[in-house]
Scaffold this motif. Structure first.
Motif, PDB file in Angstrom:
ATOM      1  N   SER A  13      15.031  17.941  11.729  1.00 59.27           N
ATOM      2  CA  SER A  13      14.317  16.870  11.556  1.00 59.27           C
ATOM      3  C   SER A  13      13.302  17.291   9.995  1.00 59.27           C
ATOM      4  CB  SER A  13      13.394  17.276  12.725  1.00 59.27           C
ATOM      5  OG  SER A  13      12.941  18.772  12.815  1.00 59.27           O
ATOM      6  N   HIS A  14      12.823  16.116   9.633  1.00 54.67           N
ATOM      7  CA  HIS A  14      12.202  16.141   8.659  1.00 54.67           C
ATOM      8  C   HIS A  14      10.271  15.719   8.392  1.00 54.67           C
ATOM      9  CE1 HIS A  14      12.970  11.983   8.510  1.00 54.67           C
ATOM     10  NE2 HIS A  14      14.411  12.806   8.772  1.00 54.67           N
ATOM     11  N   TYR A  15      10.153  16.481   7.533  1.00 57.11           N
ATOM     12  CA  TYR A  15       8.121  16.188   7.574  1.00 57.11           C
ATOM     13  C   TYR A  15       7.993  16.448   6.612  1.00 57.11           C
ATOM     14  CZ  TYR A  15       8.848  17.807  12.336  1.00 57.11           C
ATOM     15  OH  TYR A  15      10.269  17.898  13.515  1.00 57.11           O
ATOM     16  N   ASP A  16       6.918  15.244   6.526  1.00 55.05           N
ATOM     17  CA  ASP A  16       6.711  14.866   4.774  1.00 55.05           C
ATOM     18  C   ASP A  16       4.776  15.843   4.747  1.00 55.05           C
ATOM     19  OD1 ASP A  16       4.577  14.031   2.420  1.00 55.05           O
ATOM     20  OD2 ASP A  16       5.087  11.837   2.856  1.00 55.05           O
ATOM     21  N   ILE A  17       5.066  16.582   4.631  1.00 56.29           N
ATOM     22  CA  ILE A  17       3.764  17.383   4.747  1.00 56.29           C
ATOM     23  C   ILE A  17       2.575  17.409   3.936  1.00 56.29           C
ATOM     24  CG2 ILE A  17       4.623  18.841   5.885  1.00 56.29           C
ATOM     25  CD1 ILE A  17       5.021  21.268   3.893  1.00 56.29           C
ATOM     26  N   THR A  18       3.112  16.406   2.427  1.00 58.76           N
ATOM     27  CA  THR A  18       2.214  16.265   0.737  1.00 58.76           C
ATOM     28  C   THR A  18       0.858  16.415   1.745  1.00 58.76           C
ATOM     29  OG1 THR A  18       3.997  15.262   0.250  1.00 58.76           O
ATOM     30  CG2 THR A  18       2.045  14.783  -0.945  1.00 58.76           C
ATOM     31  N   ARG A  50      11.751  11.920  -3.002  1.00 58.22           N
ATOM     32  CA  ARG A  50      11.401  10.285  -2.777  1.00 58.22           C
ATOM     33  C   ARG A  50      12.019  10.463  -1.531  1.00 58.22           C
ATOM     34  NH1 ARG A  50      11.534   5.018  -5.737  1.00 58.22           N
ATOM     35  NH2 ARG A  50      10.808   3.542  -4.461  1.00 58.22           N
ATOM     36  N   TYR A  51      10.171  10.821  -0.230  1.00 57.86           N
ATOM     37  CA  TYR A  51      10.419  10.195   1.572  1.00 57.86           C
ATOM     38  C   TYR A  51      10.660   9.212   0.899  1.00 57.86           C
ATOM     39  CZ  TYR A  51       9.759  11.862   5.494  1.00 57.86           C
ATOM     40  OH  TYR A  51      10.116  12.630   7.297  1.00 57.86           O
ATOM     41  N   GLU A  52      12.196   8.463   1.273  1.00 57.50           N
ATOM     42  CA  GLU A  52      12.418   7.265   2.078  1.00 57.50           C
ATOM     43  C   GLU A  52      13.617   7.690   2.969  1.00 57.50           C
ATOM     44  OE1 GLU A  52      15.106   5.176   1.040  1.00 57.50           O
ATOM     45  OE2 GLU A  52      15.749   5.995  -0.903  1.00 57.50           O
ATOM     46  N   PRO A  53      14.323   6.700   4.175  1.00 62.54           N
ATOM     47  CA  PRO A  53      15.439   6.881   5.064  1.00 62.54           C
ATOM     48  C   PRO A  53      16.593   7.373   3.905  1.00 62.54           C
ATOM     49  CG  PRO A  53      13.801   4.600   6.382  1.00 62.54           C
ATOM     50  CD  PRO A  53      13.242   5.763   4.396  1.00 62.54           C
ATOM     51  N   LEU A 110      -1.608  16.492  -6.022  1.00 64.23           N
ATOM     52  CA  LEU A 110      -0.784  17.693  -6.678  1.00 64.23           C
ATOM     53  C   LEU A 110      -1.049  16.566  -8.153  1.00 64.23           C
ATOM     54  CD1 LEU A 110       1.310  17.931  -3.597  1.00 64.23           C
ATOM     55  CD2 LEU A 110      -0.601  19.295  -4.840  1.00 64.23           C
ATOM     56  N   GLY A 111      -0.089  17.229  -8.951  1.00 58.72           N
ATOM     57  CA  GLY A 111       0.971  16.432 -10.385  1.00 58.72           C
ATOM     58  C   GLY A 111       2.270  15.938 -10.086  1.00 58.72           C
ATOM     59  N   MET A 112       2.556  15.567  -9.357  1.00 60.02           N
ATOM     60  CA  MET A 112       3.740  14.910  -8.728  1.00 60.02           C
ATOM     61  C   MET A 112       3.581  13.164  -9.100  1.00 60.02           C
ATOM     62  SD  MET A 112       5.836  17.149  -5.725  1.00 60.02           S
ATOM     63  CE  MET A 112       4.655  15.996  -4.601  1.00 60.02           C
ATOM     64  N   SER A 113       4.655  12.448  -9.390  1.00 67.27           N
ATOM     65  CA  SER A 113       4.654  11.314  -9.411  1.00 67.27           C
ATOM     66  C   SER A 113       4.305  10.751  -7.995  1.00 67.27           C
ATOM     67  CB  SER A 113       5.829  10.769  -9.291  1.00 67.27           C
ATOM     68  OG  SER A 113       6.530   9.546  -8.687  1.00 67.27           O
ATOM     69  N   ALA A 114       4.029   9.340  -8.019  1.00 68.91           N
ATOM     70  CA  ALA A 114       3.361   9.009  -6.472  1.00 68.91           C
ATOM     71  C   ALA A 114       4.296   8.607  -5.703  1.00 68.91           C
ATOM     72  CB  ALA A 114       2.379   7.736  -7.309  1.00 68.91           C
ATOM     73  N   THR A 115       5.632   8.547  -5.930  1.00 69.31           N
ATOM     74  CA  THR A 115       6.821   8.498  -4.565  1.00 69.31           C
ATOM     75  C   THR A 115       7.374   9.859  -4.802  1.00 69.31           C
ATOM     76  OG1 THR A 115       8.267   8.063  -6.726  1.00 69.31           O
ATOM     77  CG2 THR A 115       7.457   6.233  -6.106  1.00 69.31           C
TER      78      THR A 115
END
Length: 154
Positions: A13-18, A50-53, A110-115
């Motif tokens: 399982s995986h979770y975007d915690i940004t 990059r959090y995409e399937p 956060l200083g990261m790319s928007a993607t």
């Protein structure tokens, strides 16, 4: 230290915690700098991706190639032989991915790319509430007597 709890269903399982990381840093009045993010446990992992399937599946496939659930030719992981726990592959995937990150934080973002996103993976066999610990950058005016870099030398 800030704690984030993530209910997990387990096994890959995986979770975007940004957004949670950003919200908690803001709530705790974090300063600008590097925020430490640590996933507590030996069967979880953290990454920025990059959090995409497609990217998620590619990462899981690569980790499965390096640490398959069942080793070649019906062998068993030594972890199972020494502990009786059949999740040896989970520990290997955690070690391969890693459990900590440093992410830049400034001006409430956060200083990261928007993607790109901070993603927690859970490789264990059963559901659990996962803990993520966040070490926020200290505010510039911390009152600790140390220079903030904004003072003049006059």
């Amino acid at each position: 230290m800030i704690e984030l709890k993530v209910p997990s269903t387990g096994l890959n399982s995986h979770y975007d915690i940004t957004d949670d990381v950003v919200r908690l840093l803001a709530e705790h009045h974090a300063g600008d700098g590097l925020a430490g993010v640590f996933a507590h446990g030996s069967t979880v992992g953290l990454t920025v991706m990059r959090y995409e399937p497609g990217a998620v599946q590619d990462l899981l496939t690569a980790l499965d190639r390096m640490a398959p659930a069942t080793p070649a030719e019906g062998a068993r992981y030594l972890h199972e032989l020494t502990t009786g726990d059949p999740n040896g592959f989970s520990h290997l995937k955690s070690s391969l991915l890693g459990t900590s990150l440093l992410v830049p934080y400034a001006d409430g973002a956060l200083g990261m790319s928007a993607t790109h996103r901070v993603v927690l993976f859970d490789f264990d066999l059963k559901p659990a509430t996962r803990r993520v610990l966040i070490d926020p950058p200290r505010p510039a005016s911390s009152g600790n007597g140390l220079p903030t870099g904004k003072e003049s030398n006059e």
